[in-house]
Structure formats: structure tokens, C-alpha cells
Design an enzyme around this catalytic site. Structure first.
Site, mmCIF file in Angstrom:
data_model
loop_
_atom_site.group_PDB
_atom_site.id
_atom_site.type_symbol
_atom_site.label_atom_id
_atom_site.label_comp_id
_atom_site.label_asym_id
_atom_site.label_seq_id
_atom_site.Cartn_x
_atom_site.Cartn_y
_atom_site.Cartn_z
ATOM 1 N N HIS A 332 0.819 -1.214 0.000
ATOM 2 C CA HIS A 332 0.000 0.000 0.000
ATOM 3 C C HIS A 332 0.844 1.252 0.000
ATOM 4 O O HIS A 332 0.562 2.214 -0.701
ATOM 5 C CB HIS A 332 -0.896 0.023 1.247
ATOM 6 C CG HIS A 332 -2.195 -0.654 1.016
ATOM 7 N ND1 HIS A 332 -2.685 -1.624 1.840
ATOM 8 C CD2 HIS A 332 -3.106 -0.504 0.025
ATOM 9 C CE1 HIS A 332 -3.849 -2.044 1.370
ATOM 10 N NE2 HIS A 332 -4.123 -1.383 0.278
ATOM 11 N N ARG A 439 -3.435 -2.311 -23.625
ATOM 12 C CA ARG A 439 -3.775 -3.512 -22.841
ATOM 13 C C ARG A 439 -5.292 -3.554 -22.657
ATOM 14 O O ARG A 439 -5.830 -2.895 -21.770
ATOM 15 C CB ARG A 439 -3.093 -3.460 -21.472
ATOM 16 C CG ARG A 439 -1.594 -3.712 -21.501
ATOM 17 C CD ARG A 439 -1.053 -3.678 -20.075
ATOM 18 N NE ARG A 439 0.257 -4.275 -19.954
ATOM 19 C CZ ARG A 439 1.389 -3.559 -19.889
ATOM 20 N NH1 ARG A 439 1.355 -2.244 -19.956
ATOM 21 N NH2 ARG A 439 2.552 -4.182 -19.749
ATOM 22 N N ARG A 475 -3.975 -5.010 -28.287
ATOM 23 C CA ARG A 475 -3.667 -6.402 -27.929
ATOM 24 C C ARG A 475 -4.955 -7.093 -27.492
ATOM 25 O O ARG A 475 -5.699 -6.551 -26.663
ATOM 26 C CB ARG A 475 -2.651 -6.434 -26.785
ATOM 27 C CG ARG A 475 -2.327 -7.861 -26.365
ATOM 28 C CD ARG A 475 -1.238 -7.918 -25.343
ATOM 29 N NE ARG A 475 -1.695 -7.491 -24.028
ATOM 30 C CZ ARG A 475 -0.918 -7.438 -22.962
ATOM 31 N NH1 ARG A 475 0.366 -7.741 -23.065
ATOM 32 N NH2 ARG A 475 -1.391 -7.052 -21.798
ATOM 33 N N GLU A 568 6.952 -13.182 -26.263
ATOM 34 C CA GLU A 568 7.169 -13.118 -24.816
ATOM 35 C C GLU A 568 7.338 -14.507 -24.204
ATOM 36 O O GLU A 568 7.430 -14.658 -22.998
ATOM 37 C CB GLU A 568 6.040 -12.348 -24.128
ATOM 38 C CG GLU A 568 4.647 -12.787 -24.492
ATOM 39 C CD GLU A 568 3.559 -11.900 -23.855
ATOM 40 O OE1 GLU A 568 3.859 -11.103 -22.964
ATOM 41 O OE2 GLU A 568 2.397 -12.046 -24.269
ATOM 42 N N ASN A 591 8.649 -8.283 -20.275
ATOM 43 C CA ASN A 591 8.304 -8.657 -18.891
ATOM 44 C C ASN A 591 8.125 -10.173 -18.791
ATOM 45 O O ASN A 591 8.704 -10.835 -17.930
ATOM 46 C CB ASN A 591 7.002 -7.979 -18.439
ATOM 47 C CG ASN A 591 7.014 -6.491 -18.668
ATOM 48 O OD1 ASN A 591 8.066 -5.887 -18.753
ATOM 49 N ND2 ASN A 591 5.850 -5.895 -18.783
ATOM 50 N N ASP A 592 7.304 -10.693 -19.685
ATOM 51 C CA ASP A 592 7.089 -12.139 -19.647
ATOM 52 C C ASP A 592 8.278 -12.895 -20.215
ATOM 53 O O ASP A 592 8.639 -13.964 -19.718
ATOM 54 C CB ASP A 592 5.808 -12.508 -20.404
ATOM 55 C CG ASP A 592 4.579 -12.317 -19.523
ATOM 56 O OD1 ASP A 592 4.627 -12.760 -18.367
ATOM 57 O OD2 ASP A 592 3.612 -11.708 -19.978
ATOM 58 N N ARG A 602 7.518 -13.074 -12.329
ATOM 59 C CA ARG A 602 7.760 -11.631 -12.474
ATOM 60 C C ARG A 602 7.290 -10.819 -11.274
ATOM 61 O O ARG A 602 7.684 -9.668 -11.108
ATOM 62 C CB ARG A 602 7.098 -11.116 -13.753
ATOM 63 C CG ARG A 602 5.619 -11.306 -13.805
ATOM 64 C CD ARG A 602 5.055 -11.036 -15.179
ATOM 65 N NE ARG A 602 4.641 -9.663 -15.361
ATOM 66 C CZ ARG A 602 4.089 -9.193 -16.474
ATOM 67 N NH1 ARG A 602 3.913 -9.979 -17.513
ATOM 68 N NH2 ARG A 602 3.724 -7.953 -16.566
ATOM 69 N N CYS A 639 7.487 -3.816 -26.173
ATOM 70 C CA CYS A 639 6.490 -3.085 -25.377
ATOM 71 C C CYS A 639 6.538 -3.491 -23.908
ATOM 72 O O CYS A 639 5.692 -3.094 -23.130
ATOM 73 C CB CYS A 639 5.094 -3.277 -25.945
ATOM 74 S SG CYS A 639 4.562 -4.991 -25.974
HETATM 75 C C1 PEP Z 1 5.184 -8.103 -21.372
HETATM 76 O O1 PEP Z 1 5.010 -9.249 -20.959
HETATM 77 O O2 PEP Z 1 6.308 -7.589 -21.520
HETATM 78 C C2 PEP Z 1 4.033 -7.248 -21.702
HETATM 79 C C3 PEP Z 1 4.192 -6.066 -22.254
HETATM 80 O O3 PEP Z 1 2.801 -7.716 -21.393
HETATM 81 P P1 PEP Z 1 2.179 -7.681 -19.910
HETATM 82 O O4 PEP Z 1 3.128 -6.917 -19.041
HETATM 83 O O5 PEP Z 1 0.851 -7.030 -20.060
HETATM 84 O O6 PEP Z 1 2.106 -9.131 -19.597
HETATM 85 MG MG MG Z 2 3.073 -10.192 -21.209
#
Ligand code: PEP
Ligand code: MG
Length: 713
Positions: A332, A439, A475, A568, A591-592, A602, A639
Site C-alpha cells: 500500500h 492492454r 492487444r 514473450e 516482462n514475460d 515476475r 512493449c
Molecule cells: C510483457 O510481458 O512484456 C508485456 C508487455 O505484457 P504484460 O506486461 O501485459 O504481460
Molecule cells: Mg506479457
């Protein structure tokens, strides 16, 4: 007495909204109503006790109704449960699909990550002094060196100021009863006071911070729970004081909720403790923080951690920054720091609470670094850093509408990641050349039923128009994993990130996918839309998805549209040469891709320092993907959060990415950064990064590169 057996049809079971409906209805009758579920039993008029039954979808409850209006009550309850406790339409829709055979996962909603730079503590330390501001939420282990501490960066910015500890006080509990009648009076007076404070809080917050107001509305509901009050009153009759009886009941009930193995209910347990504390303080005539007398100058606040109630009591105009001993970047305190744009460091260890009030401190919310009693030179350096950050931001904003072209004439598109209509206009005004990732799950989250085709169409159309002809990548729904939805049945999974998420889930629910594609294809007439599928791991998935796109397009008689995929999953990167002919573009979801490549969740709080997208393993997969795309005449963007990470930008440009897409606020800074690079130097840097052994080595290289560039400019 009437007995009923009722099956709960609601996809999230007797949780949250259906439970509220059930309890509200039960309260309308005079009869006593008891609910049985397995070994557990609950008063139907108590939200807390109904929640604690933990009734999942498809389970049967037994209800006993007894009293003067029992027939009417039983009929009403039976009818209400049968018609779906306010979710009838949703249940009807879902019944077209597989019935919920196993408990549905909790309706857990994950907030969109703010722009973040992945990075370890060491990496952050290695950052060049001129490193642009980064909202890093990445956890790094708390560490300490002489005179200098380190926590987890939670909200960016450097502050210099004097410290002030906000020490939470436990309420003193009066243990001796003054007699049941008097204790009851004291209890109700304290509850009334707590209710008044909470109502005031809700009132104050409603206009500006609706989400936080909702937290306190839920607190009011908990405070009014008749079963809780009844149990406390029973304790008073047995000779307990109001404080002891209340404390016991709160402890017991929050432990029951926390043990339900359900994140939604576990969060309720923390809320219940917060409410409990409020009443204990009212009983003792104290406040959690005593009469907080802030110094008459702005301070850097030090606290153990902050609960929702704590934050509401703070005056942001008096707080330069926060530093908490506990908590993570998704706590928080961190969320609130970012919402208020207050630099913050969390998880800095209990020792922060030993820092005497008034100590001079430099706190860097970008790197997580804390310096105590800094000498004049360090203060000067921090002021210099503040000045540079300010100037850099101003300069970037001045040139934000120019294209991002390197010194040697190489153009890179800089786009924004958005989650809603409002952000499109902002993205445009701040110089984004398009939307690299919309998103769409944010249209689907936080509601009981999926958005209709019309609703989606209106949103995509508004975004297409808002971007004034610039390309927008929509997406398709990326749900599952960390983002389950109450109205989509996915059987409980042991590893949801490896389960039915992204394109897998949509292909298994063709109606959901078709509806979304219809909305996108119709909205494409109002701007420049592209479609992108998430989580593609295998060529057959994109073939199947493209087939659906084509069918829907022909049904609508709509023109063709570009279709791309997110890369990803490591298999997609490694098969990029096979996938490239099947698509119009790739966009790297770093990220993924990082979590799947390094096998680190993650959102793992402890292992967060291991998930750095600048790991050479990830960079090698990116290079492989970009090269494959180019060989087939396709373009490749990124992205994931790495796209807006200043240390990553030169490397990504050097690897040949055609588009970088990032959180809206980073757009001007990244555009300026690209304009200061030369492609040749960036390529050389990328080559060396690919030869590194660890992410820390890559970050050190990037920091050295940035420092050299800073020296030249
Ligand atoms: C990612 O995985 O890098 C991505 C942009 O998608 P999300 O963060 O929404 O999973
Ligand atoms: Mg992703």
C-alpha cells in the site's frame, strides 16, 4: 423452522458481491437465518461470517430459517440464490460454456505496472549520475553499507530533508471490566466514533481518490458486522472488558479469513485488523499515531509500513518522501507514494525506525539509496541530481514532438503503452508516435460481466480517434496468469503463468475472441488500428487466430488489418524465423520473456532482483527475434518495461528494434535519449552486452556508456 439446500451458481462463489447481496437480503427478515457449509456454520446476517464459509462456485449450502417470517424469508433467499444473487445474466452467459466443476480462482485484479526499470540494487547503484528518472518498482534486496542504506525503490525522485518517524502505537487495552452494561456502552461509543471517523474519511476521499474511498467503505461494512458485535457482547457478559473482548474477536476472525488460502480474503483480514485497531484506539482514547505533530517544515517520513488508514491521515504537502522499514513495491505504501508522486523507498529494514527525528537524509526513490547525515558535498551532489533531472525533463518535453532520430540519422519509433481511452490523448500530447500496446484487459477487469461488443467498439474507436491517425496496436485480451477474471472460468491451476492465459484462453473461448475482434475491426474504420495476440508459443496458435480474424473480417466486409504477435515466450523467440512469415510484426514482451527465460515469477518479492530484462539470455533472444523479423521484411518492436528503461534504450536501439513502446511519462525522455545516440555506438554497445555473462555486467556496461555520453553532451 424451514431448511433449504441451495447450490451457489456464482462463478466466484459466495464471495464479495454475491455475499453482500445474500447478507443484505437476510437482514431484511426478523427470522434467524443460519448457513451451513461442510463443518462451518454462519449467521446469514453477518458478512464476515458468510465470507469465512469460503463457499466456492458449484457448492451446496444448507440454510436454516426460523422465526415469524420464516416462509417469506426462505422463499426470498431461495429465489435470490437461484437467480444468481445479482449475477444472473453473467451465470446465464457462462452456462453456455463449461459449468464450473472446480472452484474458480479468486477475482484478483493486478494493477497495471507503472513505468519501471528492471534492475538490481547493484545495477541501480551503477547507474550513471545523469540517469533519467525511472519509476522503478523492481524489488531489490535491502542491503546496508557504512553510512549508506539501501531499500527497494518504489517511486522515483531524489529528496533531501529531515526525517520524521511515524511510530504506530498499539492501543492500551483496559483489562478490567467495569461490568457488562458499562462495557457495552463503552464499546458502542468506540464503534460509533470509529464509524464517524471512517465516514468522514470516505467523504473526504470520494471526490479525488475513489479507489481508496472504497477501501474505507468496506471497513464500514466490517465495523457493522452483527455477528462480530454479538460475539463481543457475549464476551462482555462473561466478564471481559470491551477492549479484551473486541481484540479477541478481531484476532480470531482475521486469522480465520487469512487461513482461507484465498488472496482476496487474506486482504480482508488485514482490513479487519485495521478496523479492529481503530476501535481499540477509540476505546483507549488514543490514536494510532498519537497526536501527530509534524514539524513545521516538510519531512522525509519514516515508518514501519503504512496501512490504508495511516496514509489517509497524512498530509502530502508536508511529506517530501517516504521510507518504510517493511513492505514491498506493491505494498500500500508504495502504491500510494506513486499515486501522490512522492519519492519513496520501501523495505529498508527496521533500522530506519532508529533514525532520530530531524536527521538529515538524502533518499533516492529511483535507486533505493538512503544517505544519513550527508556531508555538504553529498548534499550538493543530490541537489545537482535534482537539478539535472528537472532540466532533463524540461528539455525532453520541449523537443517531445520531434521524431527520435539518432545523431547518424537512424529513426526509431517511440510509442506509448496505454490501458484506457484517457491515456491516448495524453500520449499524443507528450509526443508518442503511436500506441505500441493497448492492454485491453483493463476494459475487462473490475466488473462482473465482460464488456459488450458495443462497449469495446466505443473504447477502441475513441482511442483510434484520439491518436489522430497514428498507429495503435490493440492487444487482444491477455487474461489468466496473474490476471484472472470472475466471469471467465479457468479451473484452478498450480502454475497459472504456465496455464491457460493470453491467446490460449481466447482460442478456447471463440465467442469472447470473435466479439473483441469484431469491435476492433469495426473501430479500425476510425483510425489506424493493428491487432496483436499475446502469449503465442506455437505457430498453430497464430494460424488459428488469424483464421478467426479473417472470418470476422469477411463477415463485416471490413478492410484488411495488420496482425502481429507478442514475442514473450522463449519458444516464440527461438522460432521467430518460422513465425515471421505468418505475421506483420513482432513486439517483444520483455516482462514475460524475462520471467519465462530466467524461470523467475515476475511478481516474486524475494527473487525480484533476479528478473532483469537486461540479462544477456534475454538480450540474445531479442536479437534473434529482431534479426528473423528483418530477414523476412517485417518490423519488430518492444512493449515490455525494458523499452522505457534508460539503461536499456541504447542497447535496444543497437539490437535493431524498430519501435520502443513504454509508459506514457517516459516517452519524451526516451525520445531525447535516442537523439543523443549514434547508431554505430549503440550497435557496438549491443554487441558487447551480448557477450556479457550477467545482467549486472550489462548494467555496468550501460552505466559506463551513459556516463561517457553525458561527458560528451
Ligand atoms: C510483457 O510481458 O512484456 C508485456 C508487455 O505484457 P504484460 O506486461 O501485459 O504481460
Ligand atoms: Mg506479457
Amino acid at each position: 423452522m424451514i431448511e433449504l439446500e441451495l447450490t451457489i451458481l456464482n462463478p466466484t462463489g459466495l464471495h464479495a458481491r454475491p455475499a453482500k447481496e445474500f447478507v443484505a437480503l437476510a437482514k431484511k427478515f426478523k427470522s434467524s437465518i443460519t448457513v451451513f457449509h461442510g463443518e462451518k456454520k454462519a449467521n446469514a446476517k453477518s458478512m464476515l461470517s458468510v465470507l469465512a464459509l469460503g463457499v466456492h462456485a458449484g457448492r451446496t449450502i444448507r440454510v436454516e430459517v426460523s422465526g415469524e417470517d420464516e416462509e417469506e424469508a426462505a422463499r426470498a433467499l431461495e429465489e435470490a440464490v437461484r437467480s444468481g444473487l445479482g449475477e444472473g445474466e453473467l451465470i446465464n452467459r457462462l452456462q453456455g460454456q463449461a459449468a464450473p466443476a472446480r472452484p474458480a480462482p479468486p477475482a484478483q485484479i493486478t494493477a497495471q505496472a507503472a513505468p519501471a526499470a528492471a534492475g538490481t540494487a547493484e545495477a541501480a547503484a551503477a547507474a550513471a549520475p545523469a540517469s533519467p528518472e525511472v519509476a522503478s518498482q523492481t524489488a531489490a534486496p535491502a542491503a546496508e553499507t557504512a553510512g549508506e542504506w539501501r531499500g527497494i525503490p518504489a517511486a522515483p525522485g531524489v529528496v533531501i530533508g529531515r526525517t520524521f518517524r511515524l511510530m504506530r502505537r498499539s492501543a492500551t487495552i483496559e483489562r478490567t471490566s467495569k461490568g457488562a452494561r458499562q462495557e457495552k456502552e463503552l464499546l458502542h461509543r468506540a464503534i460509533d466514533q470509529a464509524r464517524g471517523d471512517l465516514q468522514q474519511l470516505v467523504e473526504d476521499m470520494r471526490a479525488a481518490r475513489r479507489d481508496e474511498a472504497a477501501i474505507f467503505e468496506a471497513h464500514l461494512e466490517l465495523l457493522a458486522d452483527p455477528e462480530l458485535i454479538e460475539a463481543v457482547e457475549a464476551g462482555l457478559e462473561q466478564g471481559l472488558s470491551a477492549g479484551v473482548a473486541w481484540d479477541q474477536q478481531i484476532a480470531e476472525r482475521s486469522a480465520v479469513l487469512a487461513a482461507l488460502d484465498d488472496p482476496t480474503l487474506a486482504a480482508r483480514a488485514a482490513d479487519l485488523r485495521d478496523v479492529g485497531d481503530r476501535v481499540l484506539h477509540a476505546l483507549a482514547g488514543t490514536q494510532a499515531y498519537g497526536p501527530v505533530r509534524f514539524p513545521d517544515y516538510p519531512v522525509i517520513l519514516l515508518a514501519h509500513d503504512l496501512t490504508p488508514s495511516d496514509t489517509a491521515g497524512l498530509d502530502p504537502s508536508r511529506v517530501l518522501g517516504f521510507c518504510t522499514a517493511a513492505g514491498g513495491p506493491t505494498s500500500h505504501s508504495a502504491i500510494i507514494a506513486r499515486a501522490l508522486s512522492i519519492p519513496a523507498v520501501v523495505n529498508a529494514g527496521e533500522r530506519v525506525l532508529e533514525i532520530p527525528d530531524g536527521t538529515l537524509m538524502i533518499m533516492d526513490g529511483t535507486s533505493g539509496r538512503i544517505q544519513l547525515d550527508p556531508d555538504e558535498a553529498a548534499q550538493q551532489q543530490a541537489r545537482e541530481q535534482q537539478r539535472r533531472e528537472r532540466e532533463r525533463r524540461e528539455a525532453a518535453e520541449r523537443m517531445a514532438q520531434n521524431p527520435a532520430v539518432t545523431r547518424d540519422g537512424h529513426r526509431v519509433e517511440v510509442a506509448a503503452n496505454i490501458g484506457g481511452v484517457e491515456q491516448a490523448a495524453l500520449a499524443c500530447s507528450i509526443g508518442a508516435e503511436g500506441v505500441g500496446l493497448m492492454r485491453t484487459e483493463f476494459l475487462f477487469l473490475d466488473r462482473a460481466t465482460p464488456p459488450s461488443e458495443e462497449e469495446q467498439f466505443a473504447a477502441y474507436k475513441a482511442i483510434a480517434e484520439g491518436m489522430q491517425g497514428r498507429p495503435v496496436i490493440i492487444r487482444t485480451l491477455d487474461i489468466g496468469g496473474d490476471k484472472p477474471l470472475p466471469y471467465i472460468q479457468v479451473p484452478r491451476e498450480d502454475n497459472p503463468f504456465l496455464g491457460e492465459r493470453g491467446i490460449r484462453l481466447c482460442l478456447n473461448r471463440p465467442e469472447l475472441l470473435r466479439e473483441q475482434l469484431r469491435a476492433i475491426l469495426r473501430a479500425a474504420a476510425y483510425g489506424h488500428l493493428r491487432i496483436m495476440f499475446p502469449m503465442v508459443a506455437d505457430i498453430t496458435e497464430i494460424r488459428r487466430a488469424r483464421k478467426v480474424v479473417e472470418e470476422v473480417r469477411q463477415e463485416l466486409g471490413a478492410p484488411e488489418i495488420e496482425v502481429g504477435i507478442m514475442v514473450e515466450v522463449p519458444s516464440a523467440a527461438l522460432m521467430a524465423d518460422m513465425l515471421a512469415p505468418e505475421v506483420d510484426f513482432f513486439s517483444i514482451g520483455s516482462n514475460d520473456l524475462t520471467q519465462y527465460t530466467l524461470a523467475v515469477d515476475r511478481s516474486h518479492a524475494v527473487l525480484a532482483s533476479m528478473t532483469d530484462g537486461l540479462h544477456p539470455a534475454v538480450l540474445r533472444l531479442i536479437k534473434y527475434t529482431v534479426d528473423a523479423a528483418h530477414r523476412h521484411g517485417k518490423w519488430a518492436g518492444i512493449c515490455g518495461e525494458l523499452g522505457g528503461d534508460p539503461q536499456a534504450v541504447p542497447i535496444l536501439v543497437g539490437l535493431g528494434l524498430d519501435e520502443l513502446s513504454m509508459g506514457v511519462p517516459s516517452v519524451p525522455l526516451v525520445k531525447m535519449q535516442i537523439s543523443q545516440l549514434s547508431l554505430a555506438e549503440a550497435q557496438d554497445l549491443a554487441r558487447r552486452a551480448l557477450e556479457c555473462a550477467t545482467a549486472a555486467e550489462v548494467r555496468a556496461l550501460a552505466a559506463e556508456f551513459a556516463a561517457r555520453l553525458e561527458g560528451q553532451n
